[in-house]
Design an enzyme around this catalytic site. Structure first.
Site, PDB file in Angstrom:
ATOM      1  N   ASP A 123       0.841  -1.191   0.000  1.00 17.55           N
ATOM      2  CA  ASP A 123       0.000   0.000   0.000  1.00 17.55           C
ATOM      3  C   ASP A 123       0.879   1.245   0.000  1.00 17.55           C
ATOM      4  O   ASP A 123       1.814   1.357   0.788  1.00 17.55           O
ATOM      5  CB  ASP A 123      -0.910  -0.004   1.231  1.00 17.55           C
ATOM      6  CG  ASP A 123      -1.984   1.072   1.118  1.00 17.55           C
ATOM      7  OD1 ASP A 123      -2.518   1.273   0.016  1.00 17.55           O
ATOM      8  OD2 ASP A 123      -2.281   1.710   2.135  1.00 17.55           O
ATOM      9  N   HIS A 130      -4.010  14.078   0.714  1.00 15.31           N
ATOM     10  CA  HIS A 130      -4.192  13.191   1.865  1.00 15.31           C
ATOM     11  C   HIS A 130      -2.968  13.230   2.777  1.00 15.31           C
ATOM     12  O   HIS A 130      -3.090  13.342   4.000  1.00 15.31           O
ATOM     13  CB  HIS A 130      -4.446  11.759   1.380  1.00 15.31           C
ATOM     14  CG  HIS A 130      -4.478  10.752   2.491  1.00 15.31           C
ATOM     15  ND1 HIS A 130      -5.544  10.639   3.362  1.00 15.31           N
ATOM     16  CD2 HIS A 130      -3.575   9.821   2.887  1.00 15.31           C
ATOM     17  CE1 HIS A 130      -5.295   9.674   4.240  1.00 15.31           C
ATOM     18  NE2 HIS A 130      -4.106   9.167   3.968  1.00 15.31           N
ATOM     19  N   ARG A 139       1.154  15.684  13.005  1.00 19.49           N
ATOM     20  CA  ARG A 139       2.434  16.320  13.339  1.00 19.49           C
ATOM     21  C   ARG A 139       2.428  17.838  13.218  1.00 19.49           C
ATOM     22  O   ARG A 139       3.441  18.482  13.482  1.00 19.49           O
ATOM     23  CB  ARG A 139       3.544  15.768  12.419  1.00 19.49           C
ATOM     24  CG  ARG A 139       3.914  14.313  12.639  1.00 19.49           C
ATOM     25  CD  ARG A 139       4.978  13.846  11.657  1.00 19.49           C
ATOM     26  NE  ARG A 139       4.485  13.877  10.268  1.00 19.49           N
ATOM     27  CZ  ARG A 139       3.830  12.868   9.699  1.00 19.49           C
ATOM     28  NH1 ARG A 139       3.603  11.772  10.362  1.00 19.49           N
ATOM     29  NH2 ARG A 139       3.411  12.977   8.456  1.00 19.49           N
ATOM     30  N   GLU A 196     -10.191   4.094   3.491  1.00 19.12           N
ATOM     31  CA  GLU A 196      -9.320   4.855   2.600  1.00 19.12           C
ATOM     32  C   GLU A 196      -9.761   4.538   1.172  1.00 19.12           C
ATOM     33  O   GLU A 196      -9.751   3.381   0.756  1.00 19.12           O
ATOM     34  CB  GLU A 196      -7.848   4.522   2.833  1.00 19.12           C
ATOM     35  CG  GLU A 196      -7.372   5.064   4.171  1.00 19.12           C
ATOM     36  CD  GLU A 196      -5.858   5.040   4.364  1.00 19.12           C
ATOM     37  OE1 GLU A 196      -5.174   4.273   3.637  1.00 19.12           O
ATOM     38  OE2 GLU A 196      -5.373   5.777   5.224  1.00 19.12           O
ATOM     39  N   GLU A 198      -9.112   4.174  -2.451  1.00 17.10           N
ATOM     40  CA  GLU A 198      -7.896   3.967  -3.241  1.00 17.10           C
ATOM     41  C   GLU A 198      -8.234   3.219  -4.527  1.00 17.10           C
ATOM     42  O   GLU A 198      -9.296   2.616  -4.651  1.00 17.10           O
ATOM     43  CB  GLU A 198      -6.866   3.136  -2.448  1.00 17.10           C
ATOM     44  CG  GLU A 198      -6.516   3.744  -1.098  1.00 17.10           C
ATOM     45  CD  GLU A 198      -5.284   3.134  -0.434  1.00 17.10           C
ATOM     46  OE1 GLU A 198      -4.442   2.544  -1.150  1.00 17.10           O
ATOM     47  OE2 GLU A 198      -5.169   3.261   0.797  1.00 17.10           O
ATOM     48  N   ASP A 230      -8.902   0.548   1.838  1.00 11.75           N
ATOM     49  CA  ASP A 230      -7.902   0.161   2.842  1.00 11.75           C
ATOM     50  C   ASP A 230      -8.447   0.544   4.230  1.00 11.75           C
ATOM     51  O   ASP A 230      -8.138   1.607   4.756  1.00 11.75           O
ATOM     52  CB  ASP A 230      -6.599   0.908   2.512  1.00 11.75           C
ATOM     53  CG  ASP A 230      -5.507   0.649   3.532  1.00 11.75           C
ATOM     54  OD1 ASP A 230      -5.524  -0.400   4.180  1.00 11.75           O
ATOM     55  OD2 ASP A 230      -4.623   1.519   3.665  1.00 11.75           O
ATOM     56  N   ARG A 234      -7.791   4.262  13.011  1.00 13.30           N
ATOM     57  CA  ARG A 234      -6.932   5.435  13.233  1.00 13.30           C
ATOM     58  C   ARG A 234      -6.353   5.490  14.638  1.00 13.30           C
ATOM     59  O   ARG A 234      -5.223   5.969  14.833  1.00 13.30           O
ATOM     60  CB  ARG A 234      -7.720   6.717  12.970  1.00 13.30           C
ATOM     61  CG  ARG A 234      -8.288   6.823  11.586  1.00 13.30           C
ATOM     62  CD  ARG A 234      -7.218   6.773  10.527  1.00 13.30           C
ATOM     63  NE  ARG A 234      -7.783   6.859   9.189  1.00 13.30           N
ATOM     64  CZ  ARG A 234      -7.086   6.640   8.081  1.00 13.30           C
ATOM     65  NH1 ARG A 234      -5.796   6.317   8.152  1.00 13.30           N
ATOM     66  NH2 ARG A 234      -7.655   6.720   6.904  1.00 13.30           N
ATOM     67  N   GLN A 237      -3.589   3.017  14.699  1.00 13.17           N
ATOM     68  CA  GLN A 237      -2.521   3.523  13.821  1.00 13.17           C
ATOM     69  C   GLN A 237      -1.689   4.610  14.512  1.00 13.17           C
ATOM     70  O   GLN A 237      -0.453   4.593  14.447  1.00 13.17           O
ATOM     71  CB  GLN A 237      -3.144   4.083  12.537  1.00 13.17           C
ATOM     72  CG  GLN A 237      -2.153   4.622  11.516  1.00 13.17           C
ATOM     73  CD  GLN A 237      -2.850   5.180  10.272  1.00 13.17           C
ATOM     74  OE1 GLN A 237      -4.079   5.134  10.158  1.00 13.17           O
ATOM     75  NE2 GLN A 237      -2.072   5.689   9.337  1.00 13.17           N
ATOM     76  N   TYR A 241       2.319   3.561  14.740  1.00 14.66           N
ATOM     77  CA  TYR A 241       2.900   3.738  13.405  1.00 14.66           C
ATOM     78  C   TYR A 241       4.370   4.155  13.379  1.00 14.66           C
ATOM     79  O   TYR A 241       5.040   4.008  12.366  1.00 14.66           O
ATOM     80  CB  TYR A 241       2.056   4.693  12.566  1.00 14.66           C
ATOM     81  CG  TYR A 241       2.358   6.166  12.713  1.00 14.66           C
ATOM     82  CD1 TYR A 241       3.047   6.859  11.707  1.00 14.66           C
ATOM     83  CD2 TYR A 241       1.965   6.864  13.848  1.00 14.66           C
ATOM     84  CE1 TYR A 241       3.314   8.206  11.831  1.00 14.66           C
ATOM     85  CE2 TYR A 241       2.227   8.197  13.971  1.00 14.66           C
ATOM     86  CZ  TYR A 241       2.904   8.877  12.968  1.00 14.66           C
ATOM     87  OH  TYR A 241       3.173  10.214  13.106  1.00 14.66           O
ATOM     88  N   LYS A 250      -4.028  -1.625   9.800  1.00 16.70           N
ATOM     89  CA  LYS A 250      -4.412  -1.775   8.393  1.00 16.70           C
ATOM     90  C   LYS A 250      -4.621  -3.239   8.025  1.00 16.70           C
ATOM     91  O   LYS A 250      -4.768  -3.556   6.848  1.00 16.70           O
ATOM     92  CB  LYS A 250      -3.310  -1.204   7.503  1.00 16.70           C
ATOM     93  CG  LYS A 250      -2.931   0.231   7.820  1.00 16.70           C
ATOM     94  CD  LYS A 250      -3.810   1.197   7.092  1.00 16.70           C
ATOM     95  CE  LYS A 250      -3.235   2.602   7.169  1.00 16.70           C
ATOM     96  NZ  LYS A 250      -3.937   3.494   6.248  1.00 16.70           N
ATOM     97  N   THR A 254      -8.957  -5.438   3.582  1.00 15.09           N
ATOM     98  CA  THR A 254      -8.753  -4.577   2.416  1.00 15.09           C
ATOM     99  C   THR A 254      -9.784  -5.048   1.396  1.00 15.09           C
ATOM    100  O   THR A 254      -9.678  -6.158   0.897  1.00 15.09           O
ATOM    101  CB  THR A 254      -7.329  -4.764   1.846  1.00 15.09           C
ATOM    102  OG1 THR A 254      -6.378  -4.593   2.895  1.00 15.09           O
ATOM    103  CG2 THR A 254      -7.059  -3.810   0.705  1.00 15.09           C
ATOM    104  N   THR A 346      -4.485   6.883  -0.331  1.00 18.61           N
ATOM    105  CA  THR A 346      -5.800   7.536  -0.284  1.00 18.61           C
ATOM    106  C   THR A 346      -5.875   8.671  -1.290  1.00 18.61           C
ATOM    107  O   THR A 346      -4.976   9.505  -1.379  1.00 18.61           O
ATOM    108  CB  THR A 346      -6.065   8.075   1.131  1.00 18.61           C
ATOM    109  OG1 THR A 346      -5.837   7.023   2.047  1.00 18.61           O
ATOM    110  CG2 THR A 346      -7.488   8.586   1.260  1.00 18.61           C
ATOM    111  N   GLU A 360     -10.206  12.716   7.400  1.00 21.20           N
ATOM    112  CA  GLU A 360     -10.102  14.052   6.805  1.00 21.20           C
ATOM    113  C   GLU A 360     -11.460  14.749   6.747  1.00 21.20           C
ATOM    114  O   GLU A 360     -11.554  15.945   6.993  1.00 21.20           O
ATOM    115  CB  GLU A 360      -9.521  13.946   5.393  1.00 21.20           C
ATOM    116  CG  GLU A 360      -8.095  13.439   5.349  1.00 21.20           C
ATOM    117  CD  GLU A 360      -7.711  12.997   3.949  1.00 21.20           C
ATOM    118  OE1 GLU A 360      -7.894  11.796   3.646  1.00 21.20           O
ATOM    119  OE2 GLU A 360      -7.264  13.839   3.153  1.00 21.20           O
TER     120      GLU A 360
HETATM  121 MN    MN Z   1      -3.848   3.146   2.462  1.00 16.79          MN
END
Ligand code: MN
Length: 418
Positions: A123, A130, A139, A196, A198, A230, A234, A237, A241, A250, A254, A346, A360
């Site tokens: 992925d 995104h 961040r 997500e 995709e 996907d 969150r 994650q 991550y 994740k 899928t 995404t 988002e």
């Molecule tokens: Mn993804």
């Protein structure tokens, strides 16, 4: 080039997903029969496996369609892909003798299965909007785009075992979470379960171990494309991550759409990637436009409720094409296999209503958005999420079919053994 007319009347409507120009590849079954290869045409599935067995289709190295997956055709290479497309086009063309008629099954009466054996799944994170949005939330805007982002199509190795076909229920996962106010991590069902939006590129031809491929060669290796969701937890994650990227967040599922839309069908819809903000290294530069103009949307349907389209965007928003991603995947000498699946990352557009994830759309849960009969920040139990996409030609369209999954409640106790 306009609509390629067929004697299958439902294939000639300008809003049909599956005109003769499309001929996507899937695997279907009827009743208790074994799954087999089929192609979508109008409101029907054409049993190409049966046509091959009866001698109405002949492929070099065949039979290739006597298995419930398309990997053998994919591995046979572009001459076989073109030959199959030409033969089926001739069988279904307006005015052709209707020898294929007994091999048509109504699409709403068949069960659809995974169209290919997924050998591996990678992925990417190749959508500029995104990456900026999520980076801002995780961040801050100053550090939103990592310093490598404009130079490398960033990706992680996912799990082929997570890939399921549209229609499969998705159970809300448990995992390790640690919110900003938690002193220590907790084990809990994900409270920020997400999608997500995709596209998935399906690798047809393999590459050799130790031999990187060019972007042009990579494009020629791609058999076709699917829609891909996907599913992403969150809260799991955000805690797991760093430093190696997503892992369990994740791995729940899928979902892919049941039809592989071939590169040949998408060829008229080529478009260029956006302008480069920083020049790419030579091995990643595109010799010609390798993205596609594909309109995409996401629908959310609560249990027993009506659907709201929560996002509309376009595959052309990607910063890197699948060919660039595939070429980058091989620079180390990594071999790619028939049946490799590459998630695009995404696909979010520049506007709020064009975002490809709930993270988002609700800005990290801080700004819930309206749906028919309610509001959402993240997915609630019973919600069905459906991705759709099509490329629009002159008097016809190339559709993908739905990529849909319903989220069912987390297990009461994941470690209970009955
Ligand atoms: Mn993804």
């Amino acid at each position: 080039m306009g609509l390629n007319r067929s004697w299958v009347e439902s294939a000639n409507s300008p809003d049909a997903d599956f005109p003769l120009n499309n001929l996507p590849c899937g695997v279907f079954s009827t009743g208790a029969e074994e799954p087999r290869c089929g192609m979508a045409i109008g409101d029907f599935v054409l049993d190409v496996s049966g046509l091959e067995a009866a001698g109405h289709l002949a492929l070099d190295g065949g039979p290739l369609l006597d298995v419930p997956f398309w990997n053998e055709v994919m591995a046979a290479g572009p001459e076989v892909w073109a030959s199959l497309r030409a033969q089926v086009t001739a069988l279904l063309a307006e005015g052709a003798e209707r020898v294929a008629e007994p091999y048509l099954h109504r699409r709403n009466e068949v069960e659809l299965h995974l169209p290919f054996l997924v050998s591996e799944y990678t992925d990417f994170y190749a959508g500029r909007h995104h990456a900026f949005n999520v980076g801002t939330m995780f961040r801050g805007p100053e550090n939103a785009l990592p310093p490598n982002w404009l130079h490398i199509p960033i990706g992680y190795n996912g799990r082929a075992s997570s890939v399921v076909v549209s229609g499969t229920d998705v159970r809300r996962p448990w995992g390790q979470v640690k919110g900003p106010d938690d002193q220590a991590p907790r084990f809990a069902p994900s409270a920020r379960f997400d999608i997500e939006l995709e596209m998935g590129a399906v690798v047809g031809l393999p590459s050799d171990h130790g031999q990187p491929v060019t972007v042009e060669e990579a494009d020629a290796m791609i058999f076709g494309y699917v829609l891909l969701n996907d599913w992403s937890a969150r809260d799991i994650q955000a805690w797991e991550y760093q430093p190696l990227g997503p892992f369990q967040s994740k791995a729940t599922a899928t979902t892919i759409s049941p039809w592989i839309v071939t590169r040949a069908a998408l060829e008229p819809f080529r478009t260029a990637t956006p302008a480069r903000e920083k020049p790419l290294l030579a091995y990643l530069q595109e010799p010609r436009p390798l993205l596609y103009d594909i309109a995409l949307e996401v629908g959310l349907t609560p249990e027993g409720g009506q659907e709201t389209i929560i996002s509309r965007t376009n595959y052309a928003e990607m910063y890197y094409s699948a060919a660039q991603q595939l070429a980058h995947h091989t620079v180390s000498g990594c071999a790619m296999n028939t049946g490799d699946l590459l998630g695009s990352g995404t696909i979010s557009g520049p506007a709020k209503e064009s975002c490809g994830s709930l993270l988002e759309l609700s800005w990290g849960g801080k700004e819930p958005f309206e749906i028919a009969g309610g509001r959402r920040s993240f997915i609630e139990d019973g919600d069905r999420l459906t991705l759709r996409g099509h490329a629009r030609g002159d008097g016809y369209r190339i559709g993908f079919g739905a990529c849909s999954g319903k989220v069912i409640p987390a297990l009461a106790d994941p470690y209970r053994r009955d």
